[in-house]
Design a protein around this motif. Sequence first.
Motif, short mmCIF file in Angstrom:
data_model
loop_
_atom_site.label_atom_id
_atom_site.label_comp_id
_atom_site.label_asym_id
_atom_site.label_seq_id
_atom_site.Cartn_x
_atom_site.Cartn_y
_atom_site.Cartn_z
N VAL A 31 0.87 -1.17 0.00
CA VAL A 31 0.00 0.00 0.00
C VAL A 31 0.91 1.22 0.00
CG1 VAL A 31 -1.64 1.33 1.38
CG2 VAL A 31 -1.89 -1.13 1.20
N ALA A 32 0.54 2.26 -0.75
CA ALA A 32 1.32 3.49 -0.81
C ALA A 32 0.45 4.68 -0.43
CB ALA A 32 1.87 3.69 -2.22
N PHE A 33 1.06 5.61 0.29
CA PHE A 33 0.38 6.83 0.71
C PHE A 33 1.42 7.91 0.99
CE2 PHE A 33 0.93 3.87 4.18
CZ PHE A 33 1.51 4.62 5.19
N ARG A 34 0.96 9.14 1.12
CA ARG A 34 1.87 10.26 1.40
C ARG A 34 2.34 10.21 2.85
NH1 ARG A 34 2.57 14.43 -1.67
NH2 ARG A 34 1.39 14.69 -3.56
N HIS A 42 7.43 15.36 -3.20
CA HIS A 42 6.98 13.97 -3.32
C HIS A 42 7.64 13.19 -2.19
CE1 HIS A 42 5.30 14.62 -7.34
NE2 HIS A 42 6.37 15.34 -7.58
N HIS A 43 6.84 12.76 -1.24
CA HIS A 43 7.35 11.91 -0.15
C HIS A 43 6.28 10.88 0.16
CE1 HIS A 43 9.50 11.61 4.02
NE2 HIS A 43 9.23 10.42 3.49
N GLU A 78 6.51 7.78 -10.27
CA GLU A 78 6.25 8.11 -11.68
C GLU A 78 4.81 8.56 -11.88
OE1 GLU A 78 5.86 5.81 -15.93
OE2 GLU A 78 7.36 5.07 -14.51
N ASN A 79 3.86 7.84 -11.30
CA ASN A 79 2.44 8.19 -11.44
C ASN A 79 2.13 9.55 -10.84
OD1 ASN A 79 1.95 5.78 -12.75
ND2 ASN A 79 1.06 4.77 -10.98
N ALA A 80 2.90 9.96 -9.83
CA ALA A 80 2.68 11.25 -9.17
C ALA A 80 3.42 12.39 -9.86
CB ALA A 80 3.11 11.16 -7.71
N ILE A 107 11.39 9.74 -1.74
CA ILE A 107 11.47 11.20 -1.56
C ILE A 107 12.05 11.84 -2.81
CG2 ILE A 107 12.45 13.04 -0.13
CD1 ILE A 107 12.88 10.85 2.06
N SER A 108 11.35 12.86 -3.33
CA SER A 108 11.82 13.54 -4.53
C SER A 108 11.20 14.94 -4.61
CB SER A 108 11.42 12.73 -5.77
OG SER A 108 11.79 13.38 -6.95
#
Length: 155
Positions: A31-34, A42-43, A78-80, A107-108
Amino acid sequence: MSKSDNRCVFCRIANLQDPYTRILFQDEEFVAFRDIRPAADHHYLIVTKQHIKNPKQLKAEDLEMFERLIATGEKVLENAGGKYEEARFGFHWPPFTSVNHLHLHVISPVLSMNFLSRLIFRENSYWFVTANWMSNRLKTMKNESADRTKDQSNL
């Protein structure tokens, strides 16, 4: 490694039991979230659905899962609209973990991090290791295991 721990905030998020967390991506493993305290534009956190305490718990047999974890982080970034070339992928190393559940920080751009964030997410320090470092650790474990197996079969 257990399936899930109801006391763990990341297990609750992974099981979609936290109404305050917006899930950016999920599949059967991750699962991915901020991050709630972003270090850059982007973190993201990529967490395992299975409760794994921290990256130190990973063994040679976890290498393929680990590679899928990193690939998921790359896809989320990439999607973000983030750029991989400007990113840092890594893990806090015990005992310097804020949540005892395996989670990858994506982190970017790294150059946008402030002084404190650069310190907290400093590459290959005592408290934060990069995904590349972790990958090398797991590959070394796997090679050593294969060597032991080979040596035992030659007896």
